[in-house]
Design an enzyme around this catalytic site. Structure first.
Site, short mmCIF file in Angstrom:
data_model
loop_
_atom_site.label_atom_id
_atom_site.label_comp_id
_atom_site.label_asym_id
_atom_site.label_seq_id
_atom_site.Cartn_x
_atom_site.Cartn_y
_atom_site.Cartn_z
CE LYS A 113 -4.47 -1.70 1.76
NZ LYS A 113 -5.43 -1.42 2.88
CE LYS A 195 -5.82 -8.59 -2.39
NZ LYS A 195 -6.16 -8.11 -1.03
CE LYS A 198 -13.34 -4.40 -0.17
NZ LYS A 198 -12.49 -4.48 1.05
P1 TYM Z 1 -10.86 -6.65 3.25
O1 TYM Z 1 -11.92 -5.87 3.38
O2 TYM Z 1 -9.59 -6.19 2.42
O3 TYM Z 1 -11.43 -8.15 2.84
C1 TYM Z 1 -12.18 -8.87 3.44
C2 TYM Z 1 -12.07 -10.38 3.47
O4 TYM Z 1 -11.93 -10.89 1.86
C3 TYM Z 1 -10.75 -11.62 1.98
N1 TYM Z 1 -10.34 -11.20 0.76
C4 TYM Z 1 -9.81 -12.26 -0.32
N2 TYM Z 1 -10.07 -13.70 -0.28
C5 TYM Z 1 -9.84 -14.33 -1.19
N3 TYM Z 1 -9.34 -13.99 -2.47
C6 TYM Z 1 -9.13 -12.55 -2.54
N4 TYM Z 1 -8.88 -12.01 -3.70
C7 TYM Z 1 -9.65 -11.67 -1.52
N5 TYM Z 1 -9.67 -10.42 -1.30
C8 TYM Z 1 -9.92 -10.14 -0.09
C9 TYM Z 1 -9.64 -10.98 2.94
O5 TYM Z 1 -8.72 -11.78 3.52
C10 TYM Z 1 -10.64 -10.47 4.21
O6 TYM Z 1 -10.85 -11.94 4.83
N6 TYM Z 1 -8.15 -6.05 7.11
C11 TYM Z 1 -9.41 -6.68 6.74
C12 TYM Z 1 -10.42 -6.53 7.59
C13 TYM Z 1 -10.47 -6.64 9.03
C14 TYM Z 1 -10.49 -7.79 9.73
C15 TYM Z 1 -10.36 -7.45 11.05
C16 TYM Z 1 -10.41 -9.09 9.44
C17 TYM Z 1 -10.56 -5.45 9.92
N7 TYM Z 1 -10.45 -6.04 11.22
C18 TYM Z 1 -10.24 -8.41 12.05
C19 TYM Z 1 -10.40 -10.15 10.46
C20 TYM Z 1 -10.45 -9.68 11.76
C21 TYM Z 1 -9.45 -6.50 5.33
O7 TYM Z 1 -8.88 -5.58 4.86
O8 TYM Z 1 -10.31 -7.16 4.74
#
Ligand code: TYM
Length: 331
Positions: A113, A195, A198
Site C-alpha cells: 500500500k 490477488k 476491490k
Molecule cells: P478486506 O476488506 O480487504 O477483505 C475482506 C475479506 O476478504 C478476503 N479477501 C480475499 N479472499 C480471497 N481472495 C481474494 N482475492 C480476497 N480479497 C480479499 C480478505 O482476506 C478478508 O478476509 N483487514 C481486513 C478487515 C479486517 C479484519 C479485522 C479481518 C479488519 N479487522 C479483524 C479479520 C479480523 C481487510 O482488509 O479485509
C-alpha cells in the site's frame, strides 16, 4: 461450557469482489451456527487510504446489507460498525505500546500500500495490523476466518496477545486463523498471479458482487487462460486454476470435482459455464440486498442492537486491560 467466539470484518472501501465472498463471507455463513459471531464493518481501517466521506457512509450500509443478503443471520451474529465501538481505538493505543515499529514495517500489505499510495504513507497505514489485533482481541476471539492475504496480520495479532499476556498476565485469548485450502486467494481475471482486489484499476480484472449478469459473463469470457487446452489446476496454469477455484467456491464443490466436470471441454465453454454459475449465484444476493437497502430502518435497527452487544463485550476486555497495565480506574 462457554461458547466459542468467531470474529471477522471487511472494509467498506469499495465494492466487494467474488474474492471477498469466496475467501471470507462464505465461511462466515457456514460457521455462524457453531460460534458466537462478531462481524464488523471496518470503517476505521478504510480511512487509512483516502475515502470520499459520503461514499464511505453509503458503502457502510451497503456492506451491512450485503452481509445479510449473503446469509448472515443477525439473530445469531453481532453485526456492527467498528467506529461505533470506541474500545477499538482505545485498545489500539495500549497495544501500540507492545507492538514494534520494525515488525509493522515488515508487513507485506504495508509495503504494497505504501508503494500504491506513495503520497499518503500515513501512520494509520502502518498501524493497521495493530487496530486489527485490537478488533480481534477485544472479543476474546477463538477463530478468525479470513482470506490468505490476512494471514500475516493474524500472526501479528497472535504475537501481540502472547506478548501482552507474558508482560501483564493472562488477559487475551490467542486467536486461530481459519483459512480455507481452496478459495482463500482468488486471483485477478486479467493477471492471475495477482490477488483479485476491490481497487484494481482494470475493471475486467475483478468481478464485483454487484455486477449484473451480462457484465459477469463478459468478464469471464475475457478472462486470461493459459496456453494448451487442458482444464486442470496446476502451478503452470494459473488462469485455469483460478477459474476452477472460483467455480468450486460458487458450486460448493472441490477443485478436483470441478476438473472432472470439465474434462474434455474447451476453454470457451468452460469460461461461459463459470460465468453463468457465478451470475446465477449472485442474482438472489443482489435482489435481497436491494430489498434490504430500501428498508433502511430495518438495517439500522440491527446495527444499533449490534453496537450495544459489541460495546458490552469490548468494555469487559478493555477494563481488564486498563487494570492490568496500571491505569487509574477510580477508588
Ligand atoms: P478486506 O476488506 O480487504 O477483505 C475482506 C475479506 O476478504 C478476503 N479477501 C480475499 N479472499 C480471497 N481472495 C481474494 N482475492 C480476497 N480479497 C480479499 C480478505 O482476506 C478478508 O478476509 N483487514 C481486513 C478487515 C479486517 C479484519 C479485522 C479481518 C479488519 N479487522 C479483524 C479479520 C479480523 C481487510 O482488509 O479485509
Amino acid at each position: 461450557m462457554e461458547g466459542k467466539t468467531l470474529y471477522s470484518a471487511a472494509q467498506p472501501s469499495g465494492n466487494l469482489t467474488i474474492g471477498n465472498y469466496a475467501g471470507a463471507i462464505r465461511n462466515w455463513v457456514s460457521l455462524q451456527d457453531g460460534y458466537d459471531c462478531f462481524l464488523a464493518i471496518a470503517d476505521m481501517h478504510a480511512i487509512t487510504v483516502r475515502q470520499e466521506p459520503a461514499l464511505l457512509r453509503r458503502r457502510t450500509l451497503e456492506l451491512v446489507s450485503l452481509y445479510l443478503a449473503c446469509g448472515i443471520d443477525p439473530e445469531k451474529c453481532t453485526l456492527y460498525v467498528q467506529s461505533q465501538v470506541p474500545q477499538h481505538a482505545e485498545l489500539t493505543w495500549v497495544l501500540n505500546s507492545v507492538a514494534y515499529v520494525g515488525e509493522m514495517e515488515r508487513m507485506t500489505q504495508f509495503k504494497d500500500k505504501s508503494r500504491k499510495h506513495a503520497d499518503n504513507i500515513n501512520m494509520g497505514l502502518m498501524d493497521y495490523p495493530v487496530l486489527m489485533a485490537a478488533d480481534i482481541l477485544l472479543y476474546q476471539t477463538d477463530l478468525v476466518p479470513v482470506g490468505a492475504d490476512q494471514k500475516q496480520h493474524l500472526e501479528i495479532a497472535r504475537d501481540l496477545a502472547v506478548r501482552f499476556n507474558n508482560r501483564y498476565g493472562e488477559t487475551f485469548r490467542v486467536p486461530e486463523p481459519y483459512i480455507m485450502k481452496e478459495g482463500a486467494k482468488i486471483c485477478s481475471l486479467q493477471e492471475p498471479d495477482k490477488k483479485m482486489s476491490k481497487s484494481d484499476e482494470n475493471l475486467n480484472a475483478s468481478v464485483f458482487l454487484s455486477d449484473d449478469r451480462d457484465t459477469v459473463i463478459r468478464k469471464f469470457k475475457r478472462a486470461v487462460t493459459d496456453s494448451g487446452n487442458e482444464i486442470r489446476a496446476s502451478e503452470e496454469k494459473k488462469g485455469v486454476t483460478n477459474l476452477l477455484t472460483i467455480y468450486a467456491a460458487f458450486k460448493n464443490c472441490t477443485v478436483a470435482e470441478a476438473e472432472r466436470e470439465f474434462e474434455g471441454k474447451g476453454y470457451g465453454d468452460f469460461k461461459l459455464a463459470v460465468g453463468e454459475t457465478v451470475a446465477d449465484a449472485l442474482a438472489p444476493v443482489q435482489e435481497e440486498q436491494r430489498r434490504l437497502l430500501a428498508d433502511r430502518e430495518y438495517v439500522s435497527s440491527f446495527l444499533k442492537a449490534g453496537q450495544e452487544r459489541a460495546f458490552k463485550a469490548a468494555r469487559r476486555t478493555l477494563s481488564k486491560v486498563y487494570r492490568k497495565v496500571g491505569f487509574y480506574q477510580g477508588d
